[in-house]
Design a protein around this motif. Sequence first.
Motif, PDB file in Angstrom:
ATOM      1  N   THR A 100       0.848  -1.176   0.000  1.00 39.27           N
ATOM      2  CA  THR A 100       0.000   0.000   0.000  1.00 39.27           C
ATOM      3  C   THR A 100       0.892   1.237   0.000  1.00 39.27           C
ATOM      4  O   THR A 100       2.109   1.141  -0.100  1.00 39.27           O
ATOM      5  CB  THR A 100      -0.923  -0.018   1.231  1.00 39.27           C
ATOM      6  OG1 THR A 100      -0.135  -0.255   2.409  1.00 39.27           O
ATOM      7  CG2 THR A 100      -1.948  -1.135   1.115  1.00 39.27           C
ATOM      8  N   TRP A 127      -4.721   0.337  -2.902  1.00 38.67           N
ATOM      9  CA  TRP A 127      -5.294   0.737  -1.616  1.00 38.67           C
ATOM     10  C   TRP A 127      -5.809  -0.480  -0.849  1.00 38.67           C
ATOM     11  O   TRP A 127      -6.025  -0.408   0.356  1.00 38.67           O
ATOM     12  CB  TRP A 127      -6.464   1.705  -1.828  1.00 38.67           C
ATOM     13  CG  TRP A 127      -6.085   2.986  -2.513  1.00 38.67           C
ATOM     14  CD1 TRP A 127      -6.476   3.408  -3.752  1.00 38.67           C
ATOM     15  CD2 TRP A 127      -5.238   4.015  -1.997  1.00 38.67           C
ATOM     16  NE1 TRP A 127      -5.921   4.623  -4.039  1.00 38.67           N
ATOM     17  CE2 TRP A 127      -5.156   5.026  -2.983  1.00 38.67           C
ATOM     18  CE3 TRP A 127      -4.537   4.182  -0.811  1.00 38.67           C
ATOM     19  CZ2 TRP A 127      -4.403   6.176  -2.810  1.00 38.67           C
ATOM     20  CZ3 TRP A 127      -3.782   5.328  -0.641  1.00 38.67           C
ATOM     21  CH2 TRP A 127      -3.724   6.304  -1.623  1.00 38.67           C
ATOM     22  N   VAL A 199      -6.673   8.243   4.022  1.00 37.63           N
ATOM     23  CA  VAL A 199      -6.613   7.473   2.784  1.00 37.63           C
ATOM     24  C   VAL A 199      -7.533   6.264   2.899  1.00 37.63           C
ATOM     25  O   VAL A 199      -7.805   5.781   4.000  1.00 37.63           O
ATOM     26  CB  VAL A 199      -5.168   7.018   2.484  1.00 37.63           C
ATOM     27  CG1 VAL A 199      -4.280   8.202   2.188  1.00 37.63           C
ATOM     28  CG2 VAL A 199      -4.607   6.219   3.642  1.00 37.63           C
ATOM     29  N   ASP A 227      -6.817  10.403  -1.711  1.00 33.98           N
ATOM     30  CA  ASP A 227      -5.416  10.012  -1.852  1.00 33.98           C
ATOM     31  C   ASP A 227      -4.525  10.848  -0.940  1.00 33.98           C
ATOM     32  O   ASP A 227      -4.929  11.875  -0.398  1.00 33.98           O
ATOM     33  CB  ASP A 227      -4.983  10.163  -3.311  1.00 33.98           C
ATOM     34  CG  ASP A 227      -5.089  11.596  -3.782  1.00 33.98           C
ATOM     35  OD1 ASP A 227      -4.084  12.331  -3.697  1.00 33.98           O
ATOM     36  OD2 ASP A 227      -6.191  12.003  -4.190  1.00 33.98           O
TER      37      ASP A 227
END
Length: 310
Positions: A100, A127, A199, A227
């Motif tokens: 990630t 993600w 995030v 993001d």
Amino acid sequence: MDLELRHLKTIRAIADAGSLTRAATALGLAQPALSAQLKRIERALGGTLFERGRDGVRATALGDLVLDRARVVLPAVCELQEEAVRFAREGAAGHRLGGTHGPLLGGLVDRLARAGQGAPVTTYTSWSEREIAGGVAAGRLDFALVGVCGESSPPEAGRLAWTEVARDPVHVMLAVGHPLASRSEVDLADLAAEAWTDVPGDGCFGDCFAAACVRSGFTPVCVYETDTASCVHLVQVGRAVGLCRATFPATPGLVTRPLAGTPLIWRHLLGWHPEGRAARHAPDVLAHARAAHADAMARSAARLPAPATP
């Protein structure tokens, strides 16, 4: 028409969904297309697989027979494919890393590239911790470098070997001009009126954060899930405060501070398939991952502006 694996997957999807409408959505098909496909499958198998009713569909006796076989065949074929991919990788050099966002993956890549003397290091980022772990389980990746909240189990816990790289307290990101930025640590309750940014992810962190807020006596006003660059921008302009790992690099216009009492913990984990080629390299990769984490922590601590005395 010959029966194919995709037909068995369709039958299983319909049974799992309990209706053609929900199954069509899950498969990304229009319902008429799925109905037509089911009719072709039923003709090939010689009978009706599902009875349609007002509440959905229910498997017939023939449907139960086919589903019983599908539950054996589909996992077996999936396992065969994964073993074949791992076998094909046995002689390959280098490492394929999945991870990630965050500085830890970059640090690990740098260390492996320097130690590998030209052996390739490739990366895949997402993600989704589940997607990364699934790539390792399927043999497409050698290692997964992901994080989980607190003591929660990592994805694919029954299929992959997981080892903790490090654990960090979760920090809060504040604009340098924020009234609490001068503190050495921040009480979560003092941020009750703030909007938040973080995030995305598919673990339990969002639920754990919400529970920590409730224990502190409030419900978050709103949470912007976006993001990393957008999170930083929202904090810098004072639109929100952010959540981040302790390894988050120092960034102009904001500071990071630990939350008082450590209400949230983030565990960095390294995972690999115990029967894959990566298993014999795991001790070295784990050592590099831990060194990369130590480097990231040192850089973060060295570059953060010192808090003023309240």
